[in-house]
Design a protein around this motif. Sequence first.
Motif, PDB file in Angstrom:
ATOM      1  N   PRO A   1       0.539  -1.691  -0.160  1.00 33.45           N
ATOM      2  CA  PRO A   1      -0.107   0.008   0.302  1.00 33.45           C
ATOM      3  C   PRO A   1       0.467   1.299   0.169  1.00 33.45           C
ATOM      4  O   PRO A   1       0.502   1.835  -0.571  1.00 33.45           O
ATOM      5  CB  PRO A   1      -0.868   0.052   1.494  1.00 33.45           C
ATOM      6  CG  PRO A   1      -0.187  -1.416   1.585  1.00 33.45           C
ATOM      7  CD  PRO A   1       0.678  -2.292   1.104  1.00 33.45           C
ATOM      8  N   GLY A   2       2.055   0.865   0.529  1.00 32.18           N
ATOM      9  CA  GLY A   2       3.170   2.272   0.691  1.00 32.18           C
ATOM     10  C   GLY A   2       3.264   2.536  -0.799  1.00 32.18           C
ATOM     11  O   GLY A   2       3.664   4.008  -1.227  1.00 32.18           O
ATOM     12  N   TYR A   3       3.822   1.825  -1.317  1.00 37.47           N
ATOM     13  CA  TYR A   3       3.646   2.248  -2.911  1.00 37.47           C
ATOM     14  C   TYR A   3       2.759   3.158  -4.071  1.00 37.47           C
ATOM     15  O   TYR A   3       2.834   4.447  -4.406  1.00 37.47           O
ATOM     16  CB  TYR A   3       3.957   0.828  -4.481  1.00 37.47           C
ATOM     17  CG  TYR A   3       3.637   0.925  -5.281  1.00 37.47           C
ATOM     18  CD1 TYR A   3       5.199   1.631  -6.167  1.00 37.47           C
ATOM     19  CD2 TYR A   3       2.915   0.933  -5.473  1.00 37.47           C
ATOM     20  CE1 TYR A   3       5.416   1.639  -7.368  1.00 37.47           C
ATOM     21  CE2 TYR A   3       2.959   1.216  -7.568  1.00 37.47           C
ATOM     22  CZ  TYR A   3       3.393   1.734  -8.280  1.00 37.47           C
ATOM     23  OH  TYR A   3       3.973   2.028  -9.803  1.00 37.47           O
ATOM     24  N   TRP A   4       1.421   2.535  -3.318  1.00 31.36           N
ATOM     25  CA  TRP A   4       0.611   3.781  -4.483  1.00 31.36           C
ATOM     26  C   TRP A   4       0.160   4.632  -3.312  1.00 31.36           C
ATOM     27  O   TRP A   4      -0.065   5.862  -3.883  1.00 31.36           O
ATOM     28  CB  TRP A   4      -0.688   2.842  -4.129  1.00 31.36           C
ATOM     29  CG  TRP A   4      -0.963   1.660  -4.872  1.00 31.36           C
ATOM     30  CD1 TRP A   4      -0.507   0.454  -4.192  1.00 31.36           C
ATOM     31  CD2 TRP A   4      -1.038   1.070  -6.358  1.00 31.36           C
ATOM     32  NE1 TRP A   4      -0.622  -0.782  -5.313  1.00 31.36           N
ATOM     33  CE2 TRP A   4      -1.483   0.273  -6.838  1.00 31.36           C
ATOM     34  CE3 TRP A   4      -1.212   2.390  -7.086  1.00 31.36           C
ATOM     35  CZ2 TRP A   4      -1.093  -0.408  -7.584  1.00 31.36           C
ATOM     36  CZ3 TRP A   4      -2.213   1.918  -7.869  1.00 31.36           C
ATOM     37  CH2 TRP A   4      -1.282   0.367  -8.721  1.00 31.36           C
TER      38      TRP A   4
ATOM     39  N   LEU B   1       0.264  10.931  -4.352  1.00 31.97           N
ATOM     40  CA  LEU B   1       1.313  11.838  -3.583  1.00 31.97           C
ATOM     41  C   LEU B   1       2.137  12.333  -4.777  1.00 31.97           C
ATOM     42  O   LEU B   1       1.601  13.785  -5.324  1.00 31.97           O
ATOM     43  CB  LEU B   1       2.351  11.739  -2.324  1.00 31.97           C
ATOM     44  CG  LEU B   1       1.015  11.244  -1.173  1.00 31.97           C
ATOM     45  CD1 LEU B   1       2.016  10.265  -0.124  1.00 31.97           C
ATOM     46  CD2 LEU B   1       0.458  11.659  -0.784  1.00 31.97           C
ATOM     47  N   ARG B   2       2.624  11.520  -4.953  1.00 27.63           N
ATOM     48  CA  ARG B   2       3.524  12.068  -6.356  1.00 27.63           C
ATOM     49  C   ARG B   2       2.432  13.158  -7.790  1.00 27.63           C
ATOM     50  O   ARG B   2       3.035  14.015  -7.746  1.00 27.63           O
ATOM     51  CB  ARG B   2       5.020  11.427  -6.629  1.00 27.63           C
ATOM     52  CG  ARG B   2       5.718  11.380  -5.866  1.00 27.63           C
ATOM     53  CD  ARG B   2       6.824  10.292  -6.660  1.00 27.63           C
ATOM     54  NE  ARG B   2       7.421  10.007  -5.276  1.00 27.63           N
ATOM     55  CZ  ARG B   2       8.432  10.988  -6.026  1.00 27.63           C
ATOM     56  NH1 ARG B   2       8.919  12.301  -6.050  1.00 27.63           N
ATOM     57  NH2 ARG B   2      10.514  10.198  -4.889  1.00 27.63           N
TER      58      ARG B   2
ATOM     59  N   VAL C   1      -4.560   5.532  -8.190  1.00 25.36           N
ATOM     60  CA  VAL C   1      -4.681   5.595  -6.541  1.00 25.36           C
ATOM     61  C   VAL C   1      -5.703   5.286  -5.681  1.00 25.36           C
ATOM     62  O   VAL C   1      -5.180   4.232  -4.401  1.00 25.36           O
ATOM     63  CB  VAL C   1      -3.402   6.741  -6.769  1.00 25.36           C
ATOM     64  CG1 VAL C   1      -2.834   6.383  -4.652  1.00 25.36           C
ATOM     65  CG2 VAL C   1      -1.634   6.260  -7.169  1.00 25.36           C
ATOM     66  N   CYS C   2      -6.105   6.210  -6.059  1.00 26.93           N
ATOM     67  CA  CYS C   2      -7.232   6.176  -4.608  1.00 26.93           C
ATOM     68  C   CYS C   2      -8.619   5.039  -5.099  1.00 26.93           C
ATOM     69  O   CYS C   2      -8.926   4.864  -3.970  1.00 26.93           O
ATOM     70  CB  CYS C   2      -8.275   7.962  -4.982  1.00 26.93           C
ATOM     71  SG  CYS C   2      -7.568   9.395  -4.182  1.00 26.93           S
TER      72      CYS C   2
END
Length: 253
Positions: free
Chosen positions: A202-205, A210-211, A224-225
Amino acid sequence: MWSGESVRRVGVLIRHNLLLMRGEPGPLVSRMILPLAFLALLRPLYAAAQGEAAGTEQAVVGTLVTFSLLALGISGSAILTERLGRTWDRLRGTALRPAEILVGKAVPVFAAMLAQQLLVIGFGVWVLGLRVPHPPLLLGVLLCWSCTLLALGALLGVLVRGMGELSAAYDIGGMLLSSLGGALVPPGALPHWVAAVAPVSPGYWAVHGLRAALAGDAATVAEVCGVLLVVALACGALAVGRLKGRSGRLVAL
């Protein structure tokens, strides 16, 4: 559909859990202060390697994702303390449903997690000069990421057997998920095999979203959302299911 009585019961639980959080502010305060200290120390390193603007963005995004994953303990401990204190036993046989219990716990924790992330973003903007040209996109990612963190933490809280297991789960799991996601090391600098498995984190997404939000890429933000909300719904459903007995009531854990 929830009835007015359900909403009233959840409101009582939310007020009760806010009082509990206010009575033990130490963990929450540390989760607010440590990311800012980490960010201030990390940003010069990234700025020297990537340039001022890119380095600031990497530092803010990496700090936000890493420390929000480490804040899973706030969500997990909110449920685990009730289990260890046998509070669930007292709730058995009442009209409260598992979903109501989780929502009553979730709202204060959700607010704390979102506040942590907004504090990191605010520090990045006002102190480090981070540019946020598309605030609605960024807020959308933060809200979805907070939902995912909340559900992950709730699932941990109903699965682990004690505070030691919970601490190991969010410390080790948080660092692994953030590292795999490219929070601490720029994705392009990661080994190929890490890049191949990164999307399972999940950290990847969160990093990706954010980017994209900072770049104004609405299509990527929407993707992503969607992924983050699916993860949140899956983990939330598992947590609720774990709290249900054969009769549909809360079980003693």
